[in-house]
Design a protein around this motif. Structure first.
Motif, PDB file in Angstrom:
ATOM      1  N   ALA B  82      43.615 -17.101  17.252  1.00 45.55           N
ATOM      2  CA  ALA B  82      43.119 -17.238  15.896  1.00 45.55           C
ATOM      3  C   ALA B  82      43.973 -18.219  15.093  1.00 45.55           C
ATOM      4  O   ALA B  82      43.525 -18.807  14.137  1.00 45.55           O
ATOM      5  N   LEU B 103      36.583 -15.551  10.771  1.00 46.18           N
ATOM      6  CA  LEU B 103      37.590 -16.605  10.799  1.00 46.18           C
ATOM      7  C   LEU B 103      37.032 -18.005  10.567  1.00 46.18           C
ATOM      8  O   LEU B 103      37.703 -18.996  10.796  1.00 46.18           O
ATOM      9  N   ASP B 124      47.560 -12.494  12.622  1.00 45.17           N
ATOM     10  CA  ASP B 124      46.814 -13.715  12.927  1.00 45.17           C
ATOM     11  C   ASP B 124      46.284 -14.358  11.651  1.00 45.17           C
ATOM     12  O   ASP B 124      46.137 -15.562  11.565  1.00 45.17           O
ATOM     13  N   LYS B 148      45.853  -8.483  12.755  1.00 47.55           N
ATOM     14  CA  LYS B 148      46.006  -9.003  14.117  1.00 47.55           C
ATOM     15  C   LYS B 148      44.720  -8.709  14.861  1.00 47.55           C
ATOM     16  O   LYS B 148      44.294  -7.548  14.922  1.00 47.55           O
ATOM     17  N   THR B 149      44.111  -9.720  15.391  1.00 46.35           N
ATOM     18  CA  THR B 149      42.879  -9.480  16.118  1.00 46.35           C
ATOM     19  C   THR B 149      43.178  -8.592  17.323  1.00 46.35           C
ATOM     20  O   THR B 149      44.221  -8.716  17.961  1.00 46.35           O
ATOM     21  N   SER B 151      41.085  -5.831  20.415  1.00 50.55           N
ATOM     22  CA  SER B 151      39.806  -5.414  20.993  1.00 50.55           C
ATOM     23  C   SER B 151      39.671  -3.905  21.020  1.00 50.55           C
ATOM     24  O   SER B 151      38.612  -3.371  21.283  1.00 50.55           O
ATOM     25  N   GLU B 204      37.412  -5.933  13.675  1.00 53.94           N
ATOM     26  CA  GLU B 204      37.871  -7.301  13.427  1.00 53.94           C
ATOM     27  C   GLU B 204      39.350  -7.452  13.749  1.00 53.94           C
ATOM     28  O   GLU B 204      39.810  -8.519  14.129  1.00 53.94           O
ATOM     29  N   GLY B 205      40.090  -6.381  13.566  1.00 55.83           N
ATOM     30  CA  GLY B 205      41.516  -6.466  13.862  1.00 55.83           C
ATOM     31  C   GLY B 205      42.266  -5.252  13.354  1.00 55.83           C
ATOM     32  O   GLY B 205      41.691  -4.360  12.729  1.00 55.83           O
TER      33      GLY B 205
END
Lengths: 215, 215
Positions: B82, B103, B124, B148-149, B151, B204-205
DNA sequence: GCCGCGACTGGATATATTTACAGCATGGAA
DNA sequence: TTCCATGCTGTAAATATATCCAGTCGCGGC
């Protein structure tokens, strides 16, 4: 502490600035150069005087053996320009009690790289907040508080105050009668009433920002 | 920061203790004596290693020229995808329209120079917080939230979620049945119940830090 | 086995730093 | 006027410190 002459105060301020900037106290030569003396001995003489007056402590034959003794009577912020080296971020210089005031020792713990423009008003240094008396405005235990040295504080502003041996973060209010109230932002904490005539209240600086790491 | 060996950690700790005790960093000889080395050179070697690993900074030919850098732990992330352009700071994301990637360049309002090591986990990007649903944990309206991105998100973590058209910051909980609850940290706000099967919930993070400017 | 790394010892050396000694000038207090 | 504190310059010596060089030892990887 005996009162310092303007010149002596400048020496004291330089020691403080050097501590914040470099993480260690200055040598006699560094003091002399900064204040324009041709001889390091001039600095040595000043240090002896400062030690005699109780502003600092000197370690014998110890390089950079200068310690600030707490409680600088004056806010010392005359020439904040000395603090402008910027390149390495801000010094974290101790802990602030934001609850039952806890003893705060002035020293540098580490440095955090935060640029000047992160806070609307650039901070001079960071303090680690201890206690939960300001949780109402989002200042939590463990947060880093950005502090800008200042010589005055207006009603409603959040500042860092020294009350005798303690350092605390509170919201400042002064009444027409001159009475000062340091207001906690947490219902669980009572405000602190201060009589400036009686109590020793020193403004260390204004709170200009908060940084918190979430784990 | 690279990980320190136990011995190296002891050296680091001693530097910190000395800083607190005496107001200045230790010399090589002092480190050697404290840790039981016969030679100051052992300390010197340790210091070099600590500097190489980023735990401290050394001043050249400067007595007691040791600075603690920042012990916030984790090494800088490798995959900062990112963080596309210039290391000129973190992008501050403004309003995000429905369906658009958070982003996208057009959402960048400005950049704030915050180094990777300010937060324990490097962020990020930064998101401007809207609303007061997380005031209970010191995240206020207008704060910049370091994101911070990621998953995946674990129970109890604070994350940035996209729910249909809205982007929101909440604390995440998932029950055994698969139901997801996005918990607000403010009594005035109800939690959000989400059925991942039905609703479109995108992570998203993770929230890794908060930055606030006090005016 | 050979190599790099972490952890050291010992000794040497160049600087960095503190500190003492000898003066000089000014201004206020006794 | 004399005495004393403040505020300096300049030089030299005594220490304190940082740093380099040459080795030693053990350990895990190649």
């Amino acid at each position: 502490m005996e009162k310092l002459t303007p010149k002596q105060q400048r020496v004291y301020d330089f020691i403080r600035d050097t501590l914040i900037d470099t993480g260690a106290p200055p040598t006699r030569a560094e003091i002399a150069q900064a204040l324009g003396f041709a001889s390091a001995n001039a600095a040595q003489a000043h240090l002896r005087t400062l030690a005699r007056k109780g502003a600092i402590e000197l370690g014998s034959r110890r390089s950079r053996g200068i310690r600030l003794v707490n409680n600088s009577g004056e806010p010392a912020s005359v020439d904040t320009a000395a603090n402008d080296d910027t390149d390495d971020g801000l010094a974290v210089i101790g802990r602030v009690a934001a609850g039952e005031p806890i003893l705060a020792v002035e020293h540098i713990e580490r440095r955090v790289r935060i640029a000047d423009d992160v806070f609307a008003t650039p901070a001079d240094y960071l303090l680690t907040v201890r206690g939960d008396s300001m949780t109402g405005v989002g200042i939590l235990d463990g947060d880093l508080l950005g502090v800008k040295t200042a010589s005055e504080v207006h009603n409603g502003q959040i500042g860092v105050f020294r009350l005798g041996e303690d350092v605390t973060v509170k919201r400042f209010f002064k009444s027409d009668t001159g009475a000062v109230r340091l207001q906690a932002e947490n219902p669980a904490h009572a405000d602190i009433q201060v009589d400036p005539e009686q109590d020793e209240l020193v403004l260390e600086g204004l709170a200009v920002g908060v940084v918190r790491s979430i784990h």
